[in-house]
Design a protein around this motif. Structure first.
Motif, PDB file in Angstrom:
ATOM      1  N   ALA A  86      14.713  -2.438   3.328  1.00 31.72           N
ATOM      2  CA  ALA A  86      14.097  -1.446   4.153  1.00 31.72           C
ATOM      3  C   ALA A  86      15.274  -0.432   4.267  1.00 31.72           C
ATOM      4  CB  ALA A  86      13.829  -1.931   5.527  1.00 31.72           C
ATOM      5  N   ARG A  87      16.430  -0.926   4.581  1.00 30.76           N
ATOM      6  CA  ARG A  87      17.551   0.054   4.545  1.00 30.76           C
ATOM      7  C   ARG A  87      17.738   1.111   2.919  1.00 30.76           C
ATOM      8  NH1 ARG A  87      21.057  -3.698   5.258  1.00 30.76           N
ATOM      9  NH2 ARG A  87      21.134  -3.719   7.223  1.00 30.76           N
ATOM     10  N   GLN A 103       6.888   5.124   6.148  1.00 33.05           N
ATOM     11  CA  GLN A 103       5.880   3.590   6.530  1.00 33.05           C
ATOM     12  C   GLN A 103       6.331   2.517   5.844  1.00 33.05           C
ATOM     13  OE1 GLN A 103       4.491   3.974   9.199  1.00 33.05           O
ATOM     14  NE2 GLN A 103       3.894   5.782   9.817  1.00 33.05           N
ATOM     15  N   HIS A 104       6.783   2.885   4.615  1.00 32.10           N
ATOM     16  CA  HIS A 104       7.289   1.649   3.681  1.00 32.10           C
ATOM     17  C   HIS A 104       8.548   1.096   4.265  1.00 32.10           C
ATOM     18  CE1 HIS A 104       8.755   0.394  -0.466  1.00 32.10           C
ATOM     19  NE2 HIS A 104       8.132  -0.666  -0.018  1.00 32.10           N
ATOM     20  N   ALA A 105       9.272   1.676   4.740  1.00 30.64           N
ATOM     21  CA  ALA A 105      10.621   1.273   5.020  1.00 30.64           C
ATOM     22  C   ALA A 105      10.295   0.602   6.450  1.00 30.64           C
ATOM     23  CB  ALA A 105      11.666   2.601   5.479  1.00 30.64           C
ATOM     24  N   ARG A 106       9.417   1.201   7.251  1.00 33.01           N
ATOM     25  CA  ARG A 106       9.087   0.643   8.656  1.00 33.01           C
ATOM     26  C   ARG A 106       8.338  -0.981   8.353  1.00 33.01           C
ATOM     27  NH1 ARG A 106       6.501   5.587  11.540  1.00 33.01           N
ATOM     28  NH2 ARG A 106       8.504   6.230  12.715  1.00 33.01           N
ATOM     29  N   GLN A 126       0.969  -1.176  -0.107  1.00 30.70           N
ATOM     30  CA  GLN A 126       0.075  -0.054   0.031  1.00 30.70           C
ATOM     31  C   GLN A 126       0.679   1.175   0.258  1.00 30.70           C
ATOM     32  OE1 GLN A 126      -3.701   0.165  -0.182  1.00 30.70           O
ATOM     33  NE2 GLN A 126      -3.119  -2.015  -0.650  1.00 30.70           N
ATOM     34  N   PHE A 127       1.866   1.234   0.799  1.00 28.89           N
ATOM     35  CA  PHE A 127       2.734   2.505   1.004  1.00 28.89           C
ATOM     36  C   PHE A 127       3.458   2.773  -0.418  1.00 28.89           C
ATOM     37  CE2 PHE A 127       2.660   1.176   5.499  1.00 28.89           C
ATOM     38  CZ  PHE A 127       1.629   2.209   5.997  1.00 28.89           C
ATOM     39  N   ALA A 153      13.755   8.065  12.349  1.00 26.80           N
ATOM     40  CA  ALA A 153      14.182   7.510  10.895  1.00 26.80           C
ATOM     41  C   ALA A 153      15.643   7.255  11.015  1.00 26.80           C
ATOM     42  CB  ALA A 153      13.779   8.510   9.838  1.00 26.80           C
ATOM     43  N   LYS A 154      16.554   8.183  11.731  1.00 25.51           N
ATOM     44  CA  LYS A 154      17.899   7.828  11.819  1.00 25.51           C
ATOM     45  C   LYS A 154      18.452   6.751  12.610  1.00 25.51           C
ATOM     46  CE  LYS A 154      19.634  12.459  10.528  1.00 25.51           C
ATOM     47  NZ  LYS A 154      20.401  13.632  11.194  1.00 25.51           N
TER      48      LYS A 154
END
Length: 253
Positions: free
Chosen positions: A228-229, A214-217, A191-192, A252-253
């Motif tokens: 993710a990275r 949110q996509h990374a999470r 979805q993201f 995020a960092k």
């Protein structure tokens, strides 16, 4: 279009053209949105204040609803939630046409009662408005369920993807948030990712930026550490000039 093409010179030319004109408030809000998208909240707030001054100078009351609505979402995602609630309430005071856009922000900011009132009013006033009843009101209802801690009900309320979402990514963002709360990370990631890839209305809307984080999470929770990275790195590049004290940047960092 200049924003999408990272054409800073053309963006500046449009700003210069609008200076002093009746349309100035709208261009200033374009700047406010672009600044928020890049994590520059202080600059975004300043542009929004300038836009409000311009709108009031030209007696454009309807514009005040749009200005407050945009500020609501910027504050909701990267600023102060209490300010987000206040800005949402301000927007609804000025403009009925902004109600369906703003009310999902009201709900996510914790003002569920106001969001419920908007749903009741809009469904009564516009019973035959297809976009309202099939797209915007389900977004608000789903946001209410997320805030109540009922992500499964949110997913059911907003329903599967439909043709109504072609040019509006808000449903996908809200659906992704609910799926993430349900620990369905792979589905949430899709979805993201769809929000990020869809270039439609309001390309500089802050929700499109938040979808990246949110996509990374979601990828990290799903166990895709490499993916993710990469997405986290893209997000941090996007926010390379962000306000350094933003809590979201630190997270995020």
């Amino acid at each position: 279009m200049a924003f999408l093409e990272n054409d800073e010179a053309e963006m500046a030319r449009q700003v210069a053209w609008a200076t002093g004109k009746t349309e100035e408030w709208d261009i200033l809000m374009g700047q406010a949105e672009a600044a928020a998208f890049r994590g520059q909240l202080k600059k975004s707030r300043d542009f929004a204040r300038q836009a409000e001054v311009s709108a009031r100078k030209n007696n454009l009351t309807y514009a005040l609803g749009n200005i407050s609505g945009v500020r609501c979402f910027a504050e909701l995602w990267i600023g102060d939630v209490a300010t987000a609630r206040q800005q949402c309430a301000e927007s609804l005071k000025y403009s009925d046409s902004e109600a369906s856009f703003v009310a999902s922000g009201s709900a996510l900011a914790g003002d569920v009662a106001t969001a419920q009132t908007v749903v009741a009013q809009q469904s009564t006033r516009h019973p035959k408005n297809s976009l309202l009843n099939r797209l915007w009101l389900p977004q608000i209802k789903a946001a209410i369920e997320i805030k109540r801690g009922n992500p499964a009900a949110a997913v059911e309320t907003i329903g599967p993807e439909s043709n109504y979402e072609t040019n509006d990514v808000t449903s996908r963002l809200i659906r992704g948030l609910a799926l993430l709360d349900l620990h369905k990370a792979p589905e949430a990631a899709l979805q993201f990712q769809s929000v990020i890839k869809t270039q439609g209305r309001s390309p500089s809307w802050i929700g499109r930026c938040i979808a990246r984080l949110q996509h990374a999470r979601a990828l990290a929770i799903a166990g895709d550490n490499s993916g993710a990275r990469s997405v986290y790195q893209d997000f941090l590049v996007l926010w390379k000039d962000a306000d350094p004290d933003l809590p979201l940047l630190k997270q995020a960092k």
